[in-house]
Every structure is written in C-alpha cells, then in structure tokens.
Design a protein around this motif. Structure first.
Motif, PDB file in Angstrom:
ATOM      1  N   LEU A 167     -53.700  33.799  35.009  1.00 59.64           N
ATOM      2  CA  LEU A 167     -54.653  32.757  35.375  1.00 59.64           C
ATOM      3  C   LEU A 167     -56.090  33.204  35.142  1.00 59.64           C
ATOM      4  N   ASP A 168     -56.890  32.278  34.632  1.00 61.14           N
ATOM      5  CA  ASP A 168     -58.319  32.530  34.421  1.00 61.14           C
ATOM      6  C   ASP A 168     -59.101  31.379  35.053  1.00 61.14           C
ATOM      7  N   LEU A 169     -59.855  31.669  36.095  1.00 62.63           N
ATOM      8  CA  LEU A 169     -60.596  30.640  36.822  1.00 62.63           C
ATOM      9  C   LEU A 169     -61.705  30.066  35.942  1.00 62.63           C
ATOM     10  N   ILE A 170     -61.714  28.726  35.771  1.00 64.88           N
ATOM     11  CA  ILE A 170     -62.767  28.100  34.974  1.00 64.88           C
ATOM     12  C   ILE A 170     -63.598  27.118  35.805  1.00 64.88           C
ATOM     13  N   TYR A 171     -63.111  26.715  36.971  1.00 65.95           N
ATOM     14  CA  TYR A 171     -63.894  25.825  37.836  1.00 65.95           C
ATOM     15  C   TYR A 171     -63.518  26.091  39.292  1.00 65.95           C
ATOM     16  N   SER A 172     -64.542  26.083  40.145  1.00 67.31           N
ATOM     17  CA  SER A 172     -64.329  26.226  41.581  1.00 67.31           C
ATOM     18  C   SER A 172     -65.423  25.465  42.312  1.00 67.31           C
ATOM     19  N   THR A 173     -65.043  24.716  43.323  1.00 63.98           N
ATOM     20  CA  THR A 173     -66.044  23.994  44.115  1.00 63.98           C
ATOM     21  C   THR A 173     -66.988  24.961  44.825  1.00 63.98           C
ATOM     22  N   GLU A 174     -66.527  26.184  45.045  1.00 57.44           N
ATOM     23  CA  GLU A 174     -67.366  27.173  45.732  1.00 57.44           C
ATOM     24  C   GLU A 174     -68.513  27.661  44.854  1.00 57.44           C
ATOM     25  N   ASN A 175     -68.344  27.578  43.531  1.00 52.36           N
ATOM     26  CA  ASN A 175     -69.344  28.144  42.633  1.00 52.36           C
ATOM     27  C   ASN A 175     -69.973  27.125  41.675  1.00 52.36           C
ATOM     28  N   ASP A 176     -69.245  26.045  41.369  1.00 54.82           N
ATOM     29  CA  ASP A 176     -69.700  25.118  40.330  1.00 54.82           C
ATOM     30  C   ASP A 176     -70.100  23.750  40.851  1.00 54.82           C
ATOM     31  N   GLY A 177     -70.054  23.577  42.153  1.00 56.27           N
ATOM     32  CA  GLY A 177     -70.455  22.287  42.703  1.00 56.27           C
ATOM     33  C   GLY A 177     -69.265  21.377  42.964  1.00 56.27           C
ATOM     34  N   ARG A 178     -69.430  20.536  43.964  1.00 56.71           N
ATOM     35  CA  ARG A 178     -68.336  19.657  44.377  1.00 56.71           C
ATOM     36  C   ARG A 178     -68.557  18.266  43.788  1.00 56.71           C
ATOM     37  N   SER A 179     -68.162  18.076  42.518  1.00 57.27           N
ATOM     38  CA  SER A 179     -68.285  16.768  41.879  1.00 57.27           C
ATOM     39  C   SER A 179     -67.330  16.687  40.707  1.00 57.27           C
ATOM     40  N   LEU A 180     -66.917  15.456  40.400  1.00 54.49           N
ATOM     41  CA  LEU A 180     -66.025  15.259  39.260  1.00 54.49           C
ATOM     42  C   LEU A 180     -66.721  15.556  37.937  1.00 54.49           C
TER      43      LEU A 180
END
Length: 586
Positions: free
Chosen positions: A406-419
């Motif tokens: 697994l390679d993390l590409i998006y997280s609400t903790e770091n990239d913002g909480r929006s679609l």
C-alpha cells in the motif's frame, strides 16, 4: 579485552540460551566434550569423526553445549564436502555476529513494519492451527505451584515459523514446529533459523518438506513395519494406526507425545547428527515394545488406543530411554545391527514411494491467514497500520494484485477534508483502496470500512467501473462483499440491471459505490467527507458496513491507497498513468 583474550573467547563454543523462558544454563564439565572445537579430538577423517560424534550424541548432550553441538552437527551432515574445522566453527562465538546479522536481515524482510510482527500469526505448516496452539500453550509450558509460567517464546516460535514459510518457501512440514520449539529451549532465534535452514536445504537427510514427501515417508514406514513386525503390522492396519493420519505422533509431532520431555530432547541430540535414519530406527523400535501376548490381549479400537499402549510403556517411570537406545535402537553400536534400514535403503524407498504419494495425497490448503500487505514507510498512515486490516485486504484483492503493498496517496489528516482534494489526489490512479473510519455511537467503538475501486476516481456524469469493485468491513468482524451478476432476470428488467451495475458514482456532491432503486447506496460519502451512509446494495449483497443500526454515520479519517508492486516498488498503474496522462505533443 585484549586481542588474545578476544581470540580465545571466539574459539570457544557458544553457550546455550533458553529463548522460551529466558533461563541460563550452568556450565557443566563432561569428559566427552571440550570447551572449544573440534567436536571430536584426535580424528581427522570425516567418516571416523562422524562415527565418534554419533556415539557421543547417543549418550546425550550437556545442556550448556546443545546450541553449539546442534548447529555444528547439522553443518557437518549438510556439507560433508566442507572441512570439519569450518563446520565446527559454526558452533563457536566467532560465527555469532554473522548468524545474528543474517537473522536481522530476515526479520527486516518479513516484518518491514512493527505491527506486522506484533500481529503476526504463526503458520502451522500442515500441523493445523489447533495443534499448533497446543504446542505453544500446553506442550511446552512450565508450571510453578500449579500455574503456568509466563514466557516470551510464543513470539519467538512465530518469528521462526514465519521465516521458514516466507523466506525458505516451506508450506508443509508439520514436524517442524515441535523441532523448532525444542531448539528454542536451548538456542537463540538466529541459531534456530540457521540450523533449520541447513536442514531444509538437505531434505534427503533431515525433513519431509512437502505433502508428497510426508506421504512417501509414511509409506516407507509401512513397508519396514510389515517386514520387521508382521504381527504388529496386522494389528496396526486393523485399528487404523497404519495410515498417514494414524502416524501423526511420529511424523507430525516428532515423538513429543510419545516420550518424556527429557527423552524427546535426548532423541533430538541424536537426530541432528543422524538425520532421518534416527526417526525410522526409533519409530520401528517402539513398535517392538509390545509383546505378542499384548498384541493379542489388548483391545485396539483405533489409532489412539495403539499409541496409548505405547505411551503406557514409554511414559512409565521405570522406562529408561538410554537403555532402550542401547538395547533396541543401537545395539552394540559399530557392529552389524539387526534389521533396521540403512540410509541408502531409506532414500531409495522414499524415492520409490513418491509416485504412490502423488496418487494418494489430498490437495493441501494452507489455513494460515495470509501475510499482511506491506506499506510504503515514511507516510502518516493510520487506518491501514493494523496488520489484521492488511491481512484481510490481501485475501480480497484480485489475484493479479495480491503481490503488492500500500502507498498512501490521500488522507483527510494531511490533504484536507473535501471531495475536490480527494479527486485531485486519486484521478491518476486506476486501482485504489479507500479506508473509512466510521464513528459509531460509542466513542470507543470505531469501525474501519471501505471499498476497492477498479477505475480512477474522477467526477463523471454517469456511473462507471466494473465487477472487480467490492465493498468491505476491515475491522471488526471483517467481511468482504464482491459484486455478482444476476442471471435470473430477463432482458426486460433493464432498470434493475442498470441499478445493479452502478459500481462507482463520482459527483461533485458525493461519491458512492453500489446503488438501489430508492436512491440509497452500498457506501456513500458526502461532499465534505463528514457524513456517510451504507445500505444493502443490489449486486453487492452487503450488510450495512458500519453496523445494522448504523446505516448513517459520522466519518472520521479517510485514507486512499494505491497499489505498488512488491518486486520492483513501482505502482501497478504506472504504465497506464504515463500513457493516458502524458499530454505532450497534443
């Protein structure tokens, strides 16, 4: 420490260490053993040296020398072409740093992430998880004042068995857990692994390392029991002891249930220098313990009753294992012994019986949970950190994508909480795993749910994707819900088919997977990724993922992962990304 003192210390045998309970062994003097190599004094030829070493091992080893003599003996047997001083040196302190460094490298390979080791499940190697639990919890427990003594050996055995399966490639060797556990009582983990590695590399001398070999060994045993003890053979055939399953106390449990603990260790001393010949000698000698009168008078109803009759003798306080070795197993060592098969005869018989094994063995299905998916370190992952979550994911992925991490590409903790941020990070990745933290009514009870997307997440006016998509609950009560077509409905039921095939829905206002006629979805997230819902969806047949009473829920952390190949560290969609999104020249 001076150079001379360091050299003297390196030349000495490495002391035994109890890796199960952490105990140390007192040094004890023995007239048969020195503090340093060679294992046999005054002999230079391989044949004579091995003969003398076997005689010494037949008497049993001092506990403080077991680690050194065990690994050196195996090195001698596995590498007969190697000079004896080189083989013996593996039992000295001089080799300890090399052996330990090799083990650290193995651990880093199989447990790249801390939680992988913490949550690792030991493979049973064909023994069955139930019996493996018995080995770990009961058979090697020590009791003080009636209570089991705590120990750290369970993790040691788990690490060893994981290494044997993942590094050495062994899927089936049910006798190995008992052998490894006995070794751990006298050796550090690194030495146990190094010793087992050499034994597995020399299968003709030591262990059956696949189901075919296991069946061939059992068939060979049938032959020699019939030839040497025809009356006992008939009884064993009638009660079921002369079957592959009936021989489990020998070829699955390594005599551990048939002998006293000290006697089993004494036999291990012999086995590690004698190899498989010792197993056949001892197992055949045990059949001869029952007299002709006992064979006639005892009511043998099944295989268990047969081995219980053997145990009534071997576990008796009056039974002397050393006397049994001297009189029954190795009578007058050095002269022609009665009818026991020689090593070459055994090897030929085992090879001859391999075709019978192939014709009669069942299909073996490993019941051990799969190795958890790895993940790219250095990124602040949260939901995929538990090894149990990643172990479940690898079970559910398509076969072509199982050897990935697994390679993390998006997280609400770091990239913002929006679609919009979600779509921006995911738009160039075809295969993604979305993990969602569903906040239940109890703040202490969080559920990790998610979905696997077979196409990239992009705002699209219509639904898209295909039947590879699936929904899941990763923790707790892990379940996966793959999409299935409906062949019962006819061509007239077009509306139902359209709804069933709404795999992925990506709008500016929400994203979802799975749909129903009433507008609900299998899993849906709102524009701000704060609220979610999950209903049973056509095609997926899923439960409400967050719980039956939690069809709507608040959303905590959301993470999206792409898949990266284990073999080269490249994203599985790399070629697609470059060809589809490279707009140069347009």
């Amino acid at each position: 420490m001076s150079v001379d003192e360091e050299s003297l210390e390196n030349d000495r045998f490495v002391p035994s260490v109890d890796s199960i309970y952490g105990e140390k062994f007192d040094k004890c003097k023995s007239k048969y053993w020195e503090k340093k190599p060679p294992l046999v004094l005054g002999v230079t030829s391989y044949g004579q040296s091995m003969k003398t070493l076997k005689q010494k091992c037949h008497l049993g080893l001092p506990p403080n020398l077991r680690c050194a003599v065990w690994i050196a003996s195996v090195m001698r047997v596995a590498h007969p072409q190697q000079p004896l001083p080189v083989s013996d040196s593996y039992g000295t302190n001089a080799k300890s740093s090399t052996i330990n460094a090799g083990w650290e490298s193995v651990l880093n390979t199989i447990f790249p992430n801390p939680s992988d080791e913490t949550d690792a499940i030991a493979p049973d190697l064909g023994l069955s998880q139930e019996l493996l639990t018995q080995v770990i919890k009961n058979d090697y427990s020590k009791f003080i004042n009636g209570t089991a003594r705590p120990r750290g050996g369970e993790k040691s055995l788990t690490r060893i068995l994981c290494a044997v399966q993942q590094i050495l490639g062994i899927e089936y060797c049910p006798v190995l857990p008992d052998i490894a556990t006995m070794m751990l009582a006298y050796m550090p983990e690194s030495y146990v692994y190094a010793t087992l590695r050499e034994m597995i590399g020399d299968t003709s001398n030591f262990l059956p390392v696949c189901l075919k070999d296991h069946y061939a060994w059992c068939k060979t045993y049938y032959f020699f029991v019939k030839r040497m003890f025809p009356q006992a053979y008939k009884v064993m055939m009638l009660c079921g002891a002369m079957t592959v399953e009936g021989l489990d106390p020998i070829f699955k449990r390594f005599f551990r249930t048939l002998l006293k603990p000290d006697d089993a260790l004494h036999f291990l001393d012999i086995f590690l220098v004698e190899g498989c010949k010792a197993i056949f000698r001892l197992s055949l000698s045990l059949v001869g313990l029952l007299s002709k009168n006992e064979l006639k008078t005892i009511n043998f109803t099944d295989a268990t009753s047969w081995w219980n009759a053997i145990k009534a003798i071997t576990l008796s306080p009056t039974f002397s294992f050393q006397k049994h070795l001297d009189k029954k197993v190795y009578p007058r060592f050095g002269k022609a012994t009665r009818r026991y098969p020689k090593r070459r005869v055994l090897s030929r018989m085992i090879r001859y019986n391999e075709q019978w094994a192939l014709d009669n063995m069942p299909v073996y299905i490993d019941q051990t949970p799969p190795k958890p998916m790895g993940y790219i370190p250095g990124k602040p992952i949260i939901l995929a950190k538990p090894a149990l979550v990643r172990s479940n994911l690898v079970k559910w992925l398509p076969v072509a994508l199982k050897s990935t991490k697994l390679d993390l590409i998006y997280s609400t903790e770091n990239d913002g909480r929006s679609l919009s941020a979600f779509y921006e990070k995911c738009k160039r990745t075809k295969h993604t795993i979305v993990l969602i933290e569903a906040m239940t009514k109890s703040s202490n009870n969080k559920v990790t749910i998610g979905m696997f997307a077979s196409q990239s997440w992009n705002v699209h006016p219509t639904s898209y994707g295909d039947g590879e998509c699936f929904l899941f609950r990763a923790d707790p009560d892990a379940k996966c819900f793959h999409w299935t077509p409906d062949f019962s409905s006819g061509f007239d039921d077009i509306e139902n088919q359209v709804i069933r095939e709404q795999f992925m829905v990506a709008r500016n206002e929400y994203l979802a997977m799975g749909a129903n006629a009433d507008g609900t979805n299998g899993l849906r997230l709102d524009q701000d990724l704060n609220q979610g819902e999950s209903y049973p969806a056509l095609g997926f047949g899923n439960e409400p993922l967050a719980g039956e009473n939690m069809k709507s829920f608040e959303v905590g952390t959301v993470e999206v992962y792409r898949l990266v190949r284990d073999v080269d560290g490249k994203a599985v969609d790399r070629e697609v990304d470059e060809s589809v999104w490279n707009l140069g020249g347009m």
